[in-house]
Write an enzyme that holds these catalytic residues in place. Sequence first.
Site, PDB file in Angstrom:
ATOM      1  N   HIS A  60      38.333  50.325  46.518  1.00 45.65           N
ATOM      2  CA  HIS A  60      37.704  48.981  46.402  1.00 45.65           C
ATOM      3  C   HIS A  60      36.611  48.387  47.270  1.00 45.65           C
ATOM      4  O   HIS A  60      35.738  48.086  46.766  1.00 45.65           O
ATOM      5  CB  HIS A  60      38.970  48.110  46.717  1.00 45.65           C
ATOM      6  CG  HIS A  60      38.379  46.552  46.283  1.00 45.65           C
ATOM      7  ND1 HIS A  60      38.147  46.127  45.161  1.00 45.65           N
ATOM      8  CD2 HIS A  60      38.440  45.452  47.112  1.00 45.65           C
ATOM      9  CE1 HIS A  60      37.963  44.740  44.896  1.00 45.65           C
ATOM     10  NE2 HIS A  60      37.890  44.354  46.409  1.00 45.65           N
TER      11      HIS A  60
ATOM     12  N   LYS B 254      30.933  35.389  40.950  1.00 45.42           N
ATOM     13  CA  LYS B 254      32.260  34.914  40.467  1.00 45.42           C
ATOM     14  C   LYS B 254      32.879  34.287  42.054  1.00 45.42           C
ATOM     15  O   LYS B 254      32.380  34.958  42.770  1.00 45.42           O
ATOM     16  CB  LYS B 254      33.096  36.199  40.183  1.00 45.42           C
ATOM     17  CG  LYS B 254      34.630  35.719  40.143  1.00 45.42           C
ATOM     18  CD  LYS B 254      35.405  37.172  39.882  1.00 45.42           C
ATOM     19  CE  LYS B 254      35.637  37.726  41.292  1.00 45.42           C
ATOM     20  NZ  LYS B 254      36.644  39.107  41.135  1.00 45.42           N
TER      21      LYS B 254
HETATM   22  C1  R5P Z   1      37.112  42.391  42.695  1.00 42.42           C
HETATM   23  O1  R5P Z   1      36.551  42.230  43.992  1.00 42.42           O
HETATM   24  C2  R5P Z   1      37.221  43.500  41.944  1.00 42.42           C
HETATM   25  O2  R5P Z   1      36.184  44.372  41.516  1.00 42.42           O
HETATM   26  C3  R5P Z   1      37.970  43.220  40.712  1.00 42.42           C
HETATM   27  O3  R5P Z   1      37.199  42.381  39.875  1.00 42.42           O
HETATM   28  C4  R5P Z   1      39.319  42.629  40.959  1.00 42.42           C
HETATM   29  O4  R5P Z   1      40.053  43.212  41.836  1.00 42.42           O
HETATM   30  C5  R5P Z   1      39.985  42.323  39.586  1.00 42.42           C
HETATM   31  O5  R5P Z   1      41.155  41.781  39.921  1.00 42.42           O
HETATM   32  P1  R5P Z   1      41.852  40.639  38.715  1.00 42.42           P
HETATM   33  O6  R5P Z   1      41.805  41.423  37.444  1.00 42.42           O
HETATM   34  O7  R5P Z   1      43.172  40.150  39.313  1.00 42.42           O
HETATM   35  O8  R5P Z   1      40.789  39.641  38.452  1.00 42.42           O
END
Ligand code: R5P
Length: 314
Positions: free
Chosen positions: A131, A193
């Site tokens: 991540h 976001k």
């Molecule tokens: C965020 O920092 C990651 O890149 C993903 O966008 C995130 O972990 C996705 O999580 P979720 O599907 O719960 O929104």
Amino acid sequence: MRRELKIFSGSSHPELAKAICEYNEIPLGASEIIKFSNENIMVRLLENVRGSDVFVVQTSCPPVNEGIMEMLIMIDALRYASAERITAVIPYFPYARSDKKDKPRISITARLMADLLQTAGAHRVLTMDLHSPQIQGFFHVPIDQLIAAPLICDYFRNKDLSNAVLVAGDVGESKSIGRYANRLNLPIAIIDKRRDGDDEKARAVHLIGEVQGKDALIIDDEIASGGTLLEAAQFLKRYGVKSVSAAAVHPVLSGRAVERLHQIELDELVVTNTIPLGGKQSQYDKFKVLSVAPLLGDAIMRIHNGDSVSKLFR
Ligand code: R5P
């Protein structure tokens, strides 16, 4: 004398471990994992590992915490059975999102995972698309991080990309999306976001880049609750995209993720098998699953033979 290569599997993803073994043309190591009525776990190796170069395949998927204990116990068992070198192969790293102290009085649990793996006896770690890459710095032993971008790009190269734009679902992904943009020679757009809390509710507020009339391909490292993907797809539709597809390395698909996928009109959703999809594949028919077994298999052989792993990044 050359150390013998052996691959063992925890119970999280035996299909992937078997596929890696088939690719490398070696048998899967024999072991048994027993869970007692008091929930204690016992791992017993059913073959000699003395002096061997051993790889333990265990990904992070439900039951996550039990999978971690199982992996630690297996590594400890290997150590006490005199394996010469133990590599933890963790396609999806547990607690990878807990990689910083961004609130008062919380644990940096990804670092704790690193401490636990090393204490158990792991001499190396092989993982994929962390991540955040700085998790590598939590380890004092070598850690190889593979990336699925070449595999995913190979898949999309066979598609018509003449009208495509790659979209990062959040600013965090905007760095990694370069891996895809360079390989596919495509323009990118970035969604700003925001998350207001830990409620899995992502909110898209701005868009950087041109997407109107384009075929958008959203790239992310993982789909967890699906909130980010749902919000990004709806946001892009408001900006007049022609179509939306998505690709993510790790299909975590927790909570209401599959329900959310049904609310998105995606042309296609490409994921890898770093995490088993299980029954979820039959609940949503747009999944295209790419296997990382050859990639992990190649990396294991290279580590075993002392060859460069970076060659695999192409
Ligand atoms: C965020 O920092 C990651 O890149 C993903 O966008 C995130 O972990 C996705 O999580 P979720 O599907 O719960 O929104």
